[in-house]
Design a protein around this motif. Structure first.
Motif, PDB file in Angstrom:
ATOM      1  N   GLU A 283      45.501  46.676  78.179  1.00  0.00           N
ATOM      2  CA  GLU A 283      44.729  46.439  76.964  1.00  0.00           C
ATOM      3  C   GLU A 283      44.144  45.033  76.863  1.00  0.00           C
ATOM      4  O   GLU A 283      43.200  44.812  76.100  1.00  0.00           O
ATOM      5  CB  GLU A 283      45.596  46.756  75.744  1.00  0.00           C
ATOM      6  CG  GLU A 283      46.105  48.194  75.789  1.00  0.00           C
ATOM      7  CD  GLU A 283      46.752  48.667  74.503  1.00  0.00           C
ATOM      8  OE1 GLU A 283      46.737  47.914  73.516  1.00  0.00           O
ATOM      9  OE2 GLU A 283      47.278  49.792  74.493  1.00  0.00           O
ATOM     10  N   ILE A 284      44.681  44.079  77.624  1.00  0.00           N
ATOM     11  CA  ILE A 284      44.144  42.712  77.614  1.00  0.00           C
ATOM     12  C   ILE A 284      43.767  42.267  79.025  1.00  0.00           C
ATOM     13  O   ILE A 284      42.651  41.797  79.266  1.00  0.00           O
ATOM     14  CB  ILE A 284      45.152  41.723  76.989  1.00  0.00           C
ATOM     15  CG1 ILE A 284      45.326  42.020  75.498  1.00  0.00           C
ATOM     16  CG2 ILE A 284      44.689  40.287  77.200  1.00  0.00           C
ATOM     17  CD1 ILE A 284      46.338  41.130  74.796  1.00  0.00           C
ATOM     18  N   ILE A 285      44.685  42.433  79.977  1.00  0.00           N
ATOM     19  CA  ILE A 285      44.465  41.881  81.315  1.00  0.00           C
ATOM     20  C   ILE A 285      43.366  42.621  82.067  1.00  0.00           C
ATOM     21  O   ILE A 285      42.420  42.002  82.568  1.00  0.00           O
ATOM     22  CB  ILE A 285      45.777  41.897  82.118  1.00  0.00           C
ATOM     23  CG1 ILE A 285      46.777  40.912  81.515  1.00  0.00           C
ATOM     24  CG2 ILE A 285      45.512  41.536  83.577  1.00  0.00           C
ATOM     25  CD1 ILE A 285      48.132  40.918  82.182  1.00  0.00           C
ATOM     26  N   VAL A 286      43.468  43.933  82.180  1.00  0.00           N
ATOM     27  CA  VAL A 286      42.487  44.686  82.971  1.00  0.00           C
ATOM     28  C   VAL A 286      41.071  44.528  82.415  1.00  0.00           C
ATOM     29  O   VAL A 286      40.126  44.301  83.181  1.00  0.00           O
ATOM     30  CB  VAL A 286      42.899  46.166  83.098  1.00  0.00           C
ATOM     31  CG1 VAL A 286      41.792  46.970  83.782  1.00  0.00           C
ATOM     32  CG2 VAL A 286      44.196  46.289  83.901  1.00  0.00           C
ATOM     33  N   PRO A 287      40.854  44.607  81.090  1.00  0.00           N
ATOM     34  CA  PRO A 287      39.493  44.352  80.589  1.00  0.00           C
ATOM     35  C   PRO A 287      39.003  42.941  80.904  1.00  0.00           C
ATOM     36  O   PRO A 287      37.820  42.755  81.230  1.00  0.00           O
ATOM     37  CB  PRO A 287      39.637  44.561  79.075  1.00  0.00           C
ATOM     38  CG  PRO A 287      40.788  45.497  78.931  1.00  0.00           C
ATOM     39  CD  PRO A 287      41.742  45.096  80.015  1.00  0.00           C
ATOM     40  N   ASN A 288      39.901  41.937  80.819  1.00  0.00           N
ATOM     41  CA  ASN A 288      39.477  40.567  81.094  1.00  0.00           C
ATOM     42  C   ASN A 288      39.139  40.373  82.568  1.00  0.00           C
ATOM     43  O   ASN A 288      38.149  39.728  82.921  1.00  0.00           O
ATOM     44  CB  ASN A 288      40.572  39.580  80.678  1.00  0.00           C
ATOM     45  CG  ASN A 288      40.090  38.137  80.703  1.00  0.00           C
ATOM     46  OD1 ASN A 288      39.266  37.742  79.883  1.00  0.00           O
ATOM     47  ND2 ASN A 288      40.585  37.358  81.643  1.00  0.00           N
ATOM     48  N   VAL A 289      39.963  40.936  83.449  1.00  0.00           N
ATOM     49  CA  VAL A 289      39.728  40.797  84.882  1.00  0.00           C
ATOM     50  C   VAL A 289      38.461  41.540  85.299  1.00  0.00           C
ATOM     51  O   VAL A 289      37.598  40.993  85.999  1.00  0.00           O
ATOM     52  CB  VAL A 289      40.939  41.324  85.691  1.00  0.00           C
ATOM     53  CG1 VAL A 289      40.612  41.338  87.185  1.00  0.00           C
ATOM     54  CG2 VAL A 289      42.180  40.473  85.429  1.00  0.00           C
ATOM     55  N   SER A 290      38.342  42.787  84.892  1.00  0.00           N
ATOM     56  CA  SER A 290      37.286  43.671  85.402  1.00  0.00           C
ATOM     57  C   SER A 290      35.949  43.523  84.695  1.00  0.00           C
ATOM     58  O   SER A 290      34.906  43.863  85.256  1.00  0.00           O
ATOM     59  CB  SER A 290      37.738  45.128  85.295  1.00  0.00           C
ATOM     60  OG  SER A 290      37.835  45.517  83.926  1.00  0.00           O
ATOM     61  N   GLY A 291      35.988  43.045  83.427  1.00  0.00           N
ATOM     62  CA  GLY A 291      34.767  42.995  82.639  1.00  0.00           C
ATOM     63  C   GLY A 291      34.364  44.347  82.082  1.00  0.00           C
ATOM     64  O   GLY A 291      33.256  44.505  81.560  1.00  0.00           O
ATOM     65  N   ILE A 292      35.267  45.315  82.171  1.00  0.00           N
ATOM     66  CA  ILE A 292      34.979  46.667  81.688  1.00  0.00           C
ATOM     67  C   ILE A 292      35.797  46.937  80.427  1.00  0.00           C
ATOM     68  O   ILE A 292      37.015  46.716  80.396  1.00  0.00           O
ATOM     69  CB  ILE A 292      35.312  47.714  82.766  1.00  0.00           C
ATOM     70  CG1 ILE A 292      34.438  47.480  84.001  1.00  0.00           C
ATOM     71  CG2 ILE A 292      35.120  49.133  82.232  1.00  0.00           C
ATOM     72  CD1 ILE A 292      34.820  48.317  85.187  1.00  0.00           C
ATOM     73  N   ASP A 293      35.131  47.401  79.392  1.00  0.00           N
ATOM     74  CA  ASP A 293      35.786  47.670  78.109  1.00  0.00           C
ATOM     75  C   ASP A 293      36.565  48.976  78.214  1.00  0.00           C
ATOM     76  O   ASP A 293      36.187  50.007  77.654  1.00  0.00           O
ATOM     77  CB  ASP A 293      34.726  47.742  77.010  1.00  0.00           C
ATOM     78  CG  ASP A 293      35.333  47.832  75.628  1.00  0.00           C
ATOM     79  OD1 ASP A 293      36.559  47.693  75.509  1.00  0.00           O
ATOM     80  OD2 ASP A 293      34.573  48.054  74.665  1.00  0.00           O
ATOM     81  N   ILE A 294      37.666  48.904  78.953  1.00  0.00           N
ATOM     82  CA  ILE A 294      38.387  50.117  79.326  1.00  0.00           C
ATOM     83  C   ILE A 294      39.048  50.807  78.138  1.00  0.00           C
ATOM     84  O   ILE A 294      39.210  52.035  78.129  1.00  0.00           O
ATOM     85  CB  ILE A 294      39.425  49.804  80.435  1.00  0.00           C
ATOM     86  CG1 ILE A 294      39.869  51.085  81.141  1.00  0.00           C
ATOM     87  CG2 ILE A 294      40.593  49.017  79.909  1.00  0.00           C
ATOM     88  CD1 ILE A 294      38.765  51.739  81.907  1.00  0.00           C
ATOM     89  N   LEU A 295      39.408  50.051  77.103  1.00  0.00           N
ATOM     90  CA  LEU A 295      39.996  50.689  75.920  1.00  0.00           C
ATOM     91  C   LEU A 295      38.986  51.600  75.238  1.00  0.00           C
ATOM     92  O   LEU A 295      39.338  52.685  74.755  1.00  0.00           O
ATOM     93  CB  LEU A 295      40.495  49.629  74.938  1.00  0.00           C
ATOM     94  CG  LEU A 295      41.894  49.073  75.162  1.00  0.00           C
ATOM     95  CD1 LEU A 295      42.276  48.144  74.017  1.00  0.00           C
ATOM     96  CD2 LEU A 295      42.931  50.178  75.285  1.00  0.00           C
ATOM     97  N   SER A 296      37.732  51.169  75.190  1.00  0.00           N
ATOM     98  CA  SER A 296      36.697  52.012  74.593  1.00  0.00           C
ATOM     99  C   SER A 296      36.484  53.278  75.428  1.00  0.00           C
ATOM    100  O   SER A 296      36.279  54.364  74.881  1.00  0.00           O
ATOM    101  CB  SER A 296      35.389  51.232  74.476  1.00  0.00           C
ATOM    102  OG  SER A 296      35.531  50.166  73.548  1.00  0.00           O
ATOM    103  N   VAL A 297      36.538  53.127  76.756  1.00  0.00           N
ATOM    104  CA  VAL A 297      36.447  54.302  77.628  1.00  0.00           C
ATOM    105  C   VAL A 297      37.562  55.288  77.297  1.00  0.00           C
ATOM    106  O   VAL A 297      37.334  56.507  77.163  1.00  0.00           O
ATOM    107  CB  VAL A 297      36.529  53.889  79.113  1.00  0.00           C
ATOM    108  CG1 VAL A 297      36.524  55.127  80.009  1.00  0.00           C
ATOM    109  CG2 VAL A 297      35.383  52.963  79.489  1.00  0.00           C
ATOM    110  N   TYR A 298      38.771  54.769  77.150  1.00  0.00           N
ATOM    111  CA  TYR A 298      39.942  55.612  76.904  1.00  0.00           C
ATOM    112  C   TYR A 298      39.851  56.301  75.544  1.00  0.00           C
ATOM    113  O   TYR A 298      40.141  57.501  75.424  1.00  0.00           O
ATOM    114  CB  TYR A 298      41.198  54.754  77.005  1.00  0.00           C
ATOM    115  CG  TYR A 298      42.500  55.515  76.865  1.00  0.00           C
ATOM    116  CD1 TYR A 298      42.753  56.650  77.624  1.00  0.00           C
ATOM    117  CD2 TYR A 298      43.495  55.085  75.986  1.00  0.00           C
ATOM    118  CE1 TYR A 298      43.949  57.343  77.506  1.00  0.00           C
ATOM    119  CE2 TYR A 298      44.695  55.766  75.867  1.00  0.00           C
ATOM    120  CZ  TYR A 298      44.921  56.887  76.616  1.00  0.00           C
ATOM    121  OH  TYR A 298      46.114  57.564  76.504  1.00  0.00           O
TER     122      TYR A 298
END
Length: 409
Positions: A283-298
């Motif tokens: 919820e914090i690390i992966v979006p910051n590293v990747s630049g992808i708003d992964i929570l919104s995807v989920y």
């Protein structure tokens, strides 16, 4: 207004819950106790353990949600899969949940698919462990078939250590199954990704990590993104997660894999979860590293509709330097926290993405026996890796914790 049932409302899920709370949704919640996150409004709330499936199903049938969602918890993800399956909602399948919650199934299916895994056996008693050790040698890893947070996981270096390790794994295994595995020497990697609808599994972040010394190199200490690896090995670790997820058939949601990279360049699967990595990883690390708003995807995937706009390209994720440092301030068997200082200074720093202390003044702390015993976490970022290391060292020096040995009398 759509109804969303969120399972597990703890501090690790705060970013996801804040996102849900910002939307025009009717939110229902399930949490194991009264310590749920209170930063958003819940239309109704059930206090029940995520493994209490009869109560959760009754609550879900009463609520009739349009979506069910969870993150960073194996038991919650399993409940999410049960409810999604029973009510015909988007979500992880029961098959995915069964595999993600069983290290035995992961090992069995991994071997059948030709994945690189440690040798293993299911142990019905301690004699099975001893036979396995005599056949394959020591060290061994002994673990529960189904649990989380390093509970019941032990490295065993000799036969005399087998009995206590076996019973520790047994009592922490919900199915009462115990696995013995060959110990793989190498660098520990965390690889995170997501199963994108229409694309399949994609790796979003690879990390190298060190372990805390208090648990014989079992419990994570520092996790650094992007992994400090040559490009070819970084790509190999990235491919290992995607290959593993495809081989096991995961079709929905987050991926969180643990691997070991040997000196020979082999990448061994130790375990994979079909949910986000804990302690804010997804919820914090992966979006910051990747630049992808992964929570919104989920959230979109769980709702089954593109409610939120998405940023970033899953085929070309970024590699923004980010580090998670998990705290263990004392090797004492038992002590009392006398003082904690520096928290306000750290929280004011722009490069600190999150600081979470899990101890406070007056708490009794003991030896680190599992991931749940860690004392806190800090997550930081910087423009480049060397600067990140400097900033982390500077930040850790600002945090002062005094633990006084407790009088045994």
């Amino acid at each position: 207004m759509k109804r969303v049932l969120a399972i597990n409302l703890g501090w690790e899920q705060e970013p996801l819950l804040d996102l849900l709370g910002s939307l025009n949704l009717e939110i229902y919640g399930v949490h194991a106790n009264d310590g749920y996150y209170k930063g958003i409004r819940y239309h109704d709330l059930l206090i029940a353990a995520p493994r209490d499936l009869p109560r959760l199903l009754l609550f879900a049938q009463k609520v009739r949600p349009d979506a069910v969602i969870s993150d960073q918890c194996d038991y919650s993800q399993f409940a999410q899969a049960v409810i999604a399956s029973r009510l015909g909602l988007p979500g992880p399948s029961l098959r995915d949940a069964q595999i993600g919650n069983s290290k035995l199934l992961q090992r069995t299916l991994g071997w059948q698919a030709g994945l690189t895994c440690p040798r293993f056996t299911l142990c019905l008693d301690a004699q099975d462990v001893l036979r396995f050790g005599r056949e394959h040698g020591y060290p061994l890893i002994i673990k529960p078939v189904d649990n989380r947070g390093s509970f019941g996981v032990n490295r065993v270096d000799r036969e005399s250590d087998v009995l206590p390790a076996f019973y520790d794994a047994l009592i922490h295994s919900h199915s009462r199954g115990v696995l013995a595995e060959t110990f793989i020497q190498g660098r520990h990697l965390t690889v995170d990704g997501y199963v994108f609808q229409g694309l399949g599994p994609r790796t979003l972040a690879v990390a190298t990590k060190t372990k805390l010394p208090q648990k014989q190199s079992i419990i994570d200490g520092e996790i650094t993104y992007p992994g400090e690896l040559p490009p070819a090995l970084y790509d190999k670790a990235s491919a290992a997660l995607e290959r593993t997820a495809a081989a096991l058939g995961f079709g929905f949601g987050f991926l969180h894999g643990e691997f070991i990279l040997t000196d020979a360049g082999e990448v061994y699967l130790t375990e994979i979860a079909n949910r986000g990595g804990g302690v804010f990883t997804s919820e914090i690390i992966v979006p910051n590293v990747s630049g992808i708003d992964i929570l919104s995807v989920y959230v979109n995937d769980c709702l089954g509709t593109p409610l939120l706009p998405i940023s970033g390209d899953p085929n070309h994720p970024g590699r923004t330097p980010t580090v998670m440092q998990l705290f263990a301030f004392s090797d004492l068997q038992e002590g009392i926290v006398k003082k904690i200082s520096g928290i306000d200074l750290l929280e004011a720093r722009e490069d600190v993405l999150r600081l979470k202390m899990l101890i406070r003044r007056g708490d009794v702390v003991r030896g680190i026996a599992s991931g749940a015993d860690r004392h806190g976490v800090i997550i930081m970022t910087a423009p480049e890796p060397r600067e990140l290391k400097r900033r982390l060292s500077e930040a850790l020096a600002m945090l002062q914790v005094t633990i006084e040995k407790r009088d045994a009398s």
